[in-house]
Scaffold this motif. Structure first.
Motif, PDB file in Angstrom:
ATOM      1  N   VAL A  41      -3.372   4.579  -4.995  1.00  0.00           N
ATOM      2  CA  VAL A  41      -2.910   5.375  -3.859  1.00  0.00           C
ATOM      3  C   VAL A  41      -4.097   5.611  -2.929  1.00  0.00           C
ATOM      4  CG1 VAL A  41      -1.975   7.613  -3.149  1.00  0.00           C
ATOM      5  CG2 VAL A  41      -1.114   6.514  -5.213  1.00  0.00           C
ATOM      6  N   ILE A  42      -3.839   5.475  -1.639  1.00  0.00           N
ATOM      7  CA  ILE A  42      -4.860   5.779  -0.640  1.00  0.00           C
ATOM      8  C   ILE A  42      -4.611   7.216  -0.185  1.00  0.00           C
ATOM      9  CG2 ILE A  42      -5.824   5.168   1.599  1.00  0.00           C
ATOM     10  CD1 ILE A  42      -4.569   2.340   1.138  1.00  0.00           C
ATOM     11  N   PHE A  43      -5.521   8.118  -0.509  1.00  0.00           N
ATOM     12  CA  PHE A  43      -5.385   9.513  -0.103  1.00  0.00           C
ATOM     13  C   PHE A  43      -6.071   9.692   1.248  1.00  0.00           C
ATOM     14  CE2 PHE A  43      -4.991   9.840  -4.733  1.00  0.00           C
ATOM     15  CZ  PHE A  43      -3.831  10.590  -4.827  1.00  0.00           C
ATOM     16  N   ARG A  94       0.819  -1.211   0.000  1.00  0.00           N
ATOM     17  CA  ARG A  94       0.000   0.000   0.000  1.00  0.00           C
ATOM     18  C   ARG A  94       0.855   1.265   0.000  1.00  0.00           C
ATOM     19  NH1 ARG A  94      -0.975  -3.893   2.345  1.00  0.00           N
ATOM     20  NH2 ARG A  94       0.305  -3.387   4.121  1.00  0.00           N
ATOM     21  N   LEU A  95       0.351   2.264  -0.712  1.00  0.00           N
ATOM     22  CA  LEU A  95       0.942   3.604  -0.687  1.00  0.00           C
ATOM     23  C   LEU A  95      -0.129   4.565  -0.196  1.00  0.00           C
ATOM     24  CD1 LEU A  95       3.089   5.750  -1.219  1.00  0.00           C
ATOM     25  CD2 LEU A  95       2.319   5.825  -3.594  1.00  0.00           C
ATOM     26  N   ILE A  96       0.203   5.306   0.852  1.00  0.00           N
ATOM     27  CA  ILE A  96      -0.705   6.294   1.426  1.00  0.00           C
ATOM     28  C   ILE A  96      -0.100   7.675   1.198  1.00  0.00           C
ATOM     29  CG2 ILE A  96      -1.733   7.169   3.557  1.00  0.00           C
ATOM     30  CD1 ILE A  96      -1.569   4.298   4.641  1.00  0.00           C
ATOM     31  N   VAL A  97      -0.898   8.587   0.711  1.00  0.00           N
ATOM     32  CA  VAL A  97      -0.480   9.988   0.612  1.00  0.00           C
ATOM     33  C   VAL A  97      -1.325  10.740   1.635  1.00  0.00           C
ATOM     34  CG1 VAL A  97      -0.330  12.020  -0.845  1.00  0.00           C
ATOM     35  CG2 VAL A  97       0.184   9.780  -1.798  1.00  0.00           C
ATOM     36  N   TYR A  98      -0.654  11.262   2.641  1.00  0.00           N
ATOM     37  CA  TYR A  98      -1.331  11.908   3.765  1.00  0.00           C
ATOM     38  C   TYR A  98      -1.218  13.421   3.642  1.00  0.00           C
ATOM     39  CZ  TYR A  98      -2.378  12.960   8.701  1.00  0.00           C
ATOM     40  OH  TYR A  98      -2.905  13.448   9.862  1.00  0.00           O
ATOM     41  N   GLY A  99      -2.354  14.095   3.677  1.00  0.00           N
ATOM     42  CA  GLY A  99      -2.365  15.550   3.662  1.00  0.00           C
ATOM     43  C   GLY A  99      -2.445  16.157   2.284  1.00  0.00           C
ATOM     44  N   SER A 100      -2.507  15.366   1.230  1.00  0.00           N
ATOM     45  CA  SER A 100      -2.585  15.906  -0.123  1.00  0.00           C
ATOM     46  C   SER A 100      -3.485  15.004  -0.951  1.00  0.00           C
ATOM     47  CB  SER A 100      -1.195  15.962  -0.757  1.00  0.00           C
ATOM     48  OG  SER A 100      -1.290  16.279  -2.122  1.00  0.00           O
ATOM     49  N   THR A 101      -4.227  15.573  -1.845  1.00  0.00           N
ATOM     50  CA  THR A 101      -5.094  14.767  -2.707  1.00  0.00           C
ATOM     51  C   THR A 101      -4.787  15.020  -4.175  1.00  0.00           C
ATOM     52  OG1 THR A 101      -6.789  16.458  -2.623  1.00  0.00           O
ATOM     53  CG2 THR A 101      -6.969  14.675  -1.024  1.00  0.00           C
ATOM     54  N   GLY A 129       2.255  -7.024   4.851  1.00  0.00           N
ATOM     55  CA  GLY A 129       2.986  -6.437   3.736  1.00  0.00           C
ATOM     56  C   GLY A 129       3.503  -5.051   4.064  1.00  0.00           C
ATOM     57  N   GLN A 130       4.105  -4.459   3.075  1.00  0.00           N
ATOM     58  CA  GLN A 130       4.744  -3.149   3.222  1.00  0.00           C
ATOM     59  C   GLN A 130       3.709  -2.027   3.028  1.00  0.00           C
ATOM     60  OE1 GLN A 130       7.362  -1.552   4.331  1.00  0.00           O
ATOM     61  NE2 GLN A 130       8.807  -1.173   2.665  1.00  0.00           N
ATOM     62  N   THR A 131       3.816  -1.001   3.834  1.00  0.00           N
ATOM     63  CA  THR A 131       3.025   0.217   3.672  1.00  0.00           C
ATOM     64  C   THR A 131       3.995   1.389   3.649  1.00  0.00           C
ATOM     65  OG1 THR A 131       1.134  -0.712   4.857  1.00  0.00           O
ATOM     66  CG2 THR A 131       1.215   1.671   4.658  1.00  0.00           C
ATOM     67  N   MET A 132       3.827   2.272   2.673  1.00  0.00           N
ATOM     68  CA  MET A 132       4.628   3.490   2.600  1.00  0.00           C
ATOM     69  C   MET A 132       3.691   4.685   2.672  1.00  0.00           C
ATOM     70  SD  MET A 132       7.669   2.846  -0.100  1.00  0.00           S
ATOM     71  CE  MET A 132       9.004   1.750   0.281  1.00  0.00           C
TER      72      MET A 132
END
Length: 175
Positions: free
Chosen positions: A100-102, A81-88, A119-122
């Motif tokens: 991407v999980i926003f 998983r890839l999380i983008v926090y604070g931006s959409t 698994g890996q989360t970034m």
């Protein structure tokens, strides 16, 4: 120029004032010419200013999360998983080349759920948002930092085996 026609004289007539001889009056000739020159040169000056400013804005505010998203996308497995926090910004998904999980501020439960999965989360986020992460995210390892943004991961990119001995600096194997 017609001495009594124009936008300013029209606006004056709307409020009941008489037209003025803007360019012919000694009182208004210099201010009128200054306004005409400003009106004439402002677009060119703005183009030059934008040409100088926009690359800096891109380098410090737009490019860093995109670069970090790309780095994460290259290093994550398809099930990670890839999380983008604070931006959409959709461009993060484009550069990551993956889903991407926003997560917006206040939706930290989504981060908790992602960290609980195997698994890996970034996570890509502004460095100032690190303190807002849930307690489960405090163990995330910083992978890369760039201009106020950081890429965090559940595990480091490189793992040094415990039994490995440290080589002296400056030596190459088989030389």
């Amino acid at each position: 120029f017609h001495p009594q026609q124009g936008v300013l004289n029209y606006l004056l007539s709307l409020v009941g004032l008489p037209p003025s001889l803007w360019v012919y009056s000694p009182r208004f000739v210099i201010p009128s010419l200054v306004l005409v020159e400003i009106w004439h040169w402002t677009p060119l000056v703005m183009l030059i200013v934008l040409q100088l400013i926009v690359p800096g804005v891109n380098r410090y505010f737009i490019s860093p999360p995109q670069t970090l998203s790309y780095t994460a996308g290259v290093n994550l497995a398809p099930t990670d998983r890839l999380i983008v926090y604070g931006s959409t910004r959709p461009s993060n998904a484009f550069y990551a080349r993956r889903k991407v999980i926003f997560v917006s501020e206040g939706e930290e439960a989504t981060i908790r759920q992602a960290l609980a999965q195997p698994g890996q989360t970034m996570v890509v986020l502004p460095e100032t948002y690190q303190s807002k992460l849930p307690p489960e995210a405090k163990t995330l390892v910083p992978i890369l930092k760039q201009y106020g943004y950081v890429l965090l991961a559940t595990r480091p990119m490189i793992t040094i085996p415990e039994h490995a001995t440290q080589r002296p600096i400056g030596t190459l194997p088989a030389h």
